[in-house]
Scaffold this active site. Structure first.
Site, short mmCIF file in Angstrom:
data_model
loop_
_atom_site.label_atom_id
_atom_site.label_comp_id
_atom_site.label_asym_id
_atom_site.label_seq_id
_atom_site.Cartn_x
_atom_site.Cartn_y
_atom_site.Cartn_z
CG ASN A 170 -26.58 28.88 -13.13
OD1 ASN A 170 -27.65 29.47 -13.33
ND2 ASN A 170 -26.12 27.96 -13.95
CB SER A 176 -12.77 30.17 -14.48
OG SER A 176 -12.36 30.50 -15.80
CB VAL A 234 -6.99 29.09 -5.81
CG1 VAL A 234 -7.44 30.04 -4.71
CG2 VAL A 234 -5.73 29.63 -6.46
CE1 TYR A 255 -9.48 32.82 -16.33
CE2 TYR A 255 -7.74 34.43 -16.63
CZ TYR A 255 -8.47 33.59 -15.81
OH TYR A 255 -8.19 33.53 -14.46
CB THR A 310 -9.15 22.81 -15.25
OG1 THR A 310 -10.00 23.69 -14.51
CG2 THR A 310 -9.32 23.04 -16.73
#
Length: 322
Positions: free
Chosen positions: A106, A82, A18, A152, A42
């Site tokens: 952060n 993530s 995305v 998650y 990832t």
């Protein structure tokens, strides 16, 4: 009217599926500078091939848990960082928890220091295995806090909490989006999610693997539509969570048949045991997105699948590069 024209935008997780599409949209919308930050755990630098030659684009390889090495003024921060598939967060449980907690904070600190607007990309997984259907933003969810998916689910729930806290206590302008199942070009073929799994099986003429009896439901939103929702939410004044997804609900078996038809291949449906805590239903109520953002999905599943399958066919034909 607000726009990204002349602005500097940081996309955390910008080399992801995305995130890379979002970077393209921001440049198309006139952003002066788009900085993609990704540790490639990832994400994939291949997703940035068309972006790197473009004026105003910059890629920073960094783990946002360790800090965000972006200097100079920043107007907007999108946190898309993530692991996002069951295979990924099963293999990277602590990394998933840390990026949702330390990494998100952060990102919030970066936004606070620059008086930038911060958008947290959360997920429909915060609803867990829902007892309310379809899922509205005022539903608090049904999540197993120690189950295999919890790294998650709870990372995203915490990320929403810390984002809201920075909004309330530190005055940071925050946005929270809850993303439902999204698909499109640049998904990883082996990421364990149902779209690349079924497309890969169809292209190889293999049987479709469903978990349980395939009666569980999902709703699939094409990535171009999702990115449009992200952009609209960031430029709005809405601080409460907003669902972005396609309300067209279908069973996994129905989805397998849709992939078969779009790909022109695939075998029979094979059932496998249902994973623990796998949600039985998933369908967004997008009333808030329609009302507040004027957003709703436009790309029909059949069209989105054609484009996605064409991309996977092209990737399958490329020579392998490590």
């Amino acid at each position: 009217m607000k726009s990204f024209g002349g602005k500097r935008v940081v996309v955390l997780g910008g080399a992801g599926f995305v995130g890379s599409h979002l970077c393209e949209r921001l440049l198309d919308d006139g952003a002066a500078s788009v900085v993609a930050v990704d540790n490639l755990i990832t994400g994939n630098e291949q997703n940035l091939v068309t972006l790197k030659p473009r004026a105003g684009f910059e890629f920073v390889k960094a783990d946002i848990v360790e800090g965000i090495p972006v200097k100079g003024p920043v107007d907007y921060v999108f946190n898309m960082a993530s692991p996002a598939s069951p295979i990924d967060y099963a293999e990277l449980p602590l990394e998933t928890l840390r990026v949702g907690s330390i990494g998100t904070e952060n990102g919030l600190k970066l936004a606070e220091a620059n008086k930038a607007v911060f958008l947290m990309a959360s997920t429909s997984e915060v609803y867990g295995d829902p007892l309310v259907h379809p899922q509205r933003e005022d539903y608090w969810g049904n999540v197993n806090p120690i189950g295999p998916r919890s790294v998650y689910d709870e990372a995203k729930r915490y990320a929403e909490a810390v984002t809201a806290a920075y909004g309330r206590s530190r005055g940071v302008q925050v946005r929270i989006v809850r993303i439902f199942n999204t698909y499109g070009p640049r998904m990883r073929l082996n990421d364990g999610r149902v779209v690349p799994a079924f497309v890969g099986q169809a292209l190889k003429g293999e049987d479709f693997t469903v978990f349980g009896n395939g009666s569980q439901t999902r709703s699939f939103c094409y990535v171009k539509d999702l990115v449009d929702g992200l952009v609209r939410l960031m430029l709005s004044d809405e601080t409460n969570p907003v669902n972005i997804g396609n309300p067209r609900e279908m069973t996994i078996r129905q989805f397998a048949e849709a992939v078969r038809q779009a790909a022109g291949g695939g075998g029979k449906i094979i059932e496998k045991p249902l994973p623990k805590d796998d949600p039985k239903q998933r369908q967004p109520d997008i009333t808030r997105a329609r009302t507040l953002l004027g957003w709703e999905p436009k790309v029909p599943l059949e069209e989105g699948l054609r484009e996605t399958i064409a991309w996977f066919r092209e990737v399958a034909g490329r020579p392998h590069t490590p």
